[in-house]
Scaffold this motif. Structure first.
Motif, PDB file in Angstrom:
ATOM      1  N   ASP A   8       0.905  -1.091  -0.004  1.00  0.00           N
ATOM      2  CA  ASP A   8      -0.047  -0.105  -0.158  1.00  0.00           C
ATOM      3  C   ASP A   8       0.984   1.292   0.000  1.00  0.00           C
ATOM      4  N   THR A   9       1.371   1.531  -1.061  1.00  0.00           N
ATOM      5  CA  THR A   9       2.472   2.681  -1.350  1.00  0.00           C
ATOM      6  C   THR A   9       1.917   4.016  -1.857  1.00  0.00           C
ATOM      7  N   SER A  10       0.559   3.711  -2.354  1.00  0.00           N
ATOM      8  CA  SER A  10      -0.099   5.071  -3.079  1.00  0.00           C
ATOM      9  C   SER A  10      -1.351   5.736  -2.103  1.00  0.00           C
ATOM     10  N   GLY A  11      -1.054   6.627  -1.608  1.00  0.00           N
ATOM     11  CA  GLY A  11      -1.971   7.303  -0.977  1.00  0.00           C
ATOM     12  C   GLY A  11      -3.088   7.904  -1.871  1.00  0.00           C
ATOM     13  N   VAL A  12      -2.782   8.126  -2.805  1.00  0.00           N
ATOM     14  CA  VAL A  12      -3.553   8.757  -4.035  1.00  0.00           C
ATOM     15  C   VAL A  12      -4.648   7.569  -4.491  1.00  0.00           C
ATOM     16  N   TRP A  13      -3.945   6.374  -4.514  1.00  0.00           N
ATOM     17  CA  TRP A  13      -4.901   5.270  -5.023  1.00  0.00           C
ATOM     18  C   TRP A  13      -5.765   5.052  -3.941  1.00  0.00           C
ATOM     19  N   LEU A  14      -5.252   4.773  -2.793  1.00  0.00           N
ATOM     20  CA  LEU A  14      -6.248   4.822  -1.514  1.00  0.00           C
ATOM     21  C   LEU A  14      -7.369   5.816  -1.552  1.00  0.00           C
ATOM     22  N   ALA A  15      -7.050   6.953  -1.632  1.00  0.00           N
ATOM     23  CA  ALA A  15      -7.930   8.155  -1.608  1.00  0.00           C
ATOM     24  C   ALA A  15      -8.816   7.961  -2.681  1.00  0.00           C
ATOM     25  N   SER A  16      -8.693   7.872  -3.913  1.00  0.00           N
ATOM     26  CA  SER A  16      -9.585   7.470  -5.060  1.00  0.00           C
ATOM     27  C   SER A  16     -10.604   6.396  -4.718  1.00  0.00           C
ATOM     28  N   THR A  17      -9.840   5.304  -4.262  1.00  0.00           N
ATOM     29  CA  THR A  17     -10.636   4.044  -4.209  1.00  0.00           C
ATOM     30  C   THR A  17     -11.529   4.181  -2.950  1.00  0.00           C
ATOM     31  N   VAL A  18     -11.208   4.805  -1.837  1.00  0.00           N
ATOM     32  CA  VAL A  18     -12.285   5.221  -0.859  1.00  0.00           C
ATOM     33  C   VAL A  18     -13.188   6.368  -1.187  1.00  0.00           C
ATOM     34  N   LEU A  19     -12.749   7.270  -2.028  1.00  0.00           N
ATOM     35  CA  LEU A  19     -13.888   8.141  -2.380  1.00  0.00           C
ATOM     36  C   LEU A  19     -14.844   7.451  -3.295  1.00  0.00           C
ATOM     37  N   ARG A  20     -14.507   6.548  -4.076  1.00  0.00           N
ATOM     38  CA  ARG A  20     -15.210   5.869  -5.030  1.00  0.00           C
ATOM     39  C   ARG A  20     -16.484   5.030  -4.336  1.00  0.00           C
ATOM     40  N   LEU A  21     -15.795   4.293  -3.225  1.00  0.00           N
ATOM     41  CA  LEU A  21     -16.755   3.548  -2.311  1.00  0.00           C
ATOM     42  C   LEU A  21     -17.611   4.555  -1.739  1.00  0.00           C
ATOM     43  N   GLU A  23     -18.771   7.263  -2.738  1.00  0.00           N
ATOM     44  CA  GLU A  23     -19.822   7.678  -3.802  1.00  0.00           C
ATOM     45  C   GLU A  23     -20.598   6.656  -4.066  1.00  0.00           C
ATOM     46  N   GLN A  24     -20.412   5.569  -4.022  1.00  0.00           N
ATOM     47  CA  GLN A  24     -21.475   4.398  -4.052  1.00  0.00           C
ATOM     48  C   GLN A  24     -22.363   4.103  -2.879  1.00  0.00           C
ATOM     49  N   ARG A  25     -21.939   4.549  -1.718  1.00  0.00           N
ATOM     50  CA  ARG A  25     -22.656   4.385  -0.493  1.00  0.00           C
ATOM     51  C   ARG A  25     -23.745   5.732  -0.461  1.00  0.00           C
ATOM     52  N   TYR A  26     -23.189   6.869  -0.782  1.00  0.00           N
ATOM     53  CA  TYR A  26     -23.871   8.038  -0.333  1.00  0.00           C
ATOM     54  C   TYR A  26     -24.338   8.716  -1.551  1.00  0.00           C
ATOM     55  N   GLY A  27     -23.918   8.297  -2.531  1.00  0.00           N
ATOM     56  CA  GLY A  27     -24.288   9.245  -4.057  1.00  0.00           C
ATOM     57  C   GLY A  27     -23.205  10.176  -4.386  1.00  0.00           C
ATOM     58  N   ARG A  71      -7.666  -0.444   7.769  1.00  0.00           N
ATOM     59  CA  ARG A  71      -8.034  -1.227   6.753  1.00  0.00           C
ATOM     60  C   ARG A  71      -9.335  -1.822   7.130  1.00  0.00           C
ATOM     61  N   ALA A  72      -9.338  -2.503   8.087  1.00  0.00           N
ATOM     62  CA  ALA A  72     -10.171  -3.396   8.557  1.00  0.00           C
ATOM     63  C   ALA A  72     -11.664  -2.602   8.839  1.00  0.00           C
ATOM     64  N   VAL A  73     -11.554  -1.325   9.498  1.00  0.00           N
ATOM     65  CA  VAL A  73     -12.710  -0.532  10.014  1.00  0.00           C
ATOM     66  C   VAL A  73     -13.415  -0.008   8.867  1.00  0.00           C
ATOM     67  N   LEU A  74     -12.607   0.603   7.785  1.00  0.00           N
ATOM     68  CA  LEU A  74     -13.020   1.232   6.606  1.00  0.00           C
ATOM     69  C   LEU A  74     -13.729   0.040   5.788  1.00  0.00           C
ATOM     70  N   ALA A  75     -13.092  -1.127   5.520  1.00  0.00           N
ATOM     71  CA  ALA A  75     -13.632  -1.906   4.767  1.00  0.00           C
ATOM     72  C   ALA A  75     -14.871  -2.384   5.183  1.00  0.00           C
ATOM     73  N   ARG A  76     -15.129  -2.527   6.767  1.00  0.00           N
ATOM     74  CA  ARG A  76     -16.326  -3.233   7.233  1.00  0.00           C
ATOM     75  C   ARG A  76     -17.439  -1.837   6.855  1.00  0.00           C
ATOM     76  N   PHE A  77     -16.991  -0.665   7.028  1.00  0.00           N
ATOM     77  CA  PHE A  77     -17.823   0.513   6.968  1.00  0.00           C
ATOM     78  C   PHE A  77     -18.282   0.535   5.446  1.00  0.00           C
ATOM     79  N   LEU A  78     -17.254   0.257   4.729  1.00  0.00           N
ATOM     80  CA  LEU A  78     -17.807   0.465   3.159  1.00  0.00           C
ATOM     81  C   LEU A  78     -18.389  -0.976   2.608  1.00  0.00           C
ATOM     82  N   VAL A  80     -16.930  -3.766   2.009  1.00  0.00           N
ATOM     83  CA  VAL A  80     -15.939  -4.563   0.979  1.00  0.00           C
ATOM     84  C   VAL A  80     -15.004  -5.306   1.731  1.00  0.00           C
ATOM     85  N   PRO A  81     -14.365  -6.060   1.344  1.00  0.00           N
ATOM     86  CA  PRO A  81     -13.235  -6.990   1.871  1.00  0.00           C
ATOM     87  C   PRO A  81     -12.002  -6.215   2.089  1.00  0.00           C
TER      88      PRO A  81
END
Length: 135
Positions: A8-21, A23-27, A71-78, A80-81
């Protein structure tokens, strides 16, 4: 589980992934503030959450490595695994492009203009070198 994921070396990758998820949850365009997100996360995870400051760092791309617990807390909330919040080695080229696009999206117009100028300078220099190398 270890403290951080070596892949997990790309904070930007993580940011875009979390934001996408999110947006799926909230719109799209309806993701709440980081303070509200932290509260929703706590409510959805039986009191387990991450701080709003850490959530801000994740969404801004400043969180390059996150702990397995985060990662586990975020995944549970979103919903996703946890592996969904880790970049896959085989998608490194996609991640690089996504990372670059995410970085560019946060730049001011004058910063983009400076990058564009630098690219043109390098292209022109390389073009001139190609002509001189051919003799």
């Amino acid at each position: 589980m270890n403290g951080t994921s070596a892949g997990d070396t790309s904070g930007v990758w993580l940011a875009s992934t979390v934001l996408r998820l999110l947006e799926q949850r909230y719109g799209r365009g309806r993701v709440p503030s980081v303070r509200v997100l932290a509260r929703h996360m706590k409510d959805a995870n039986d009191g387990d959450s991450i701080s709003h400051g850490h959530m801000h760092n994740i969404l801004s791309g400043d969180a390059v490595n996150i702990t397995d617990r985060t990662r586990a807390v975020l995944a549970r909330f979103l919903g996703v695994p946890p592996s969904a919040l880790m970049p896959a080695a085989e998608t490194a080229a996609e991640t690089d492009v996504e990372t670059l696009a995410m970085r560019f999206s946060s730049l001011r117009p004058e910063e983009l203009a400076a990058i564009e100028m630098a690219i043109h300078m390098v292209k022109n220099r390389d073009g001139q070198r190609d002509h001189t190398d051919r003799g």
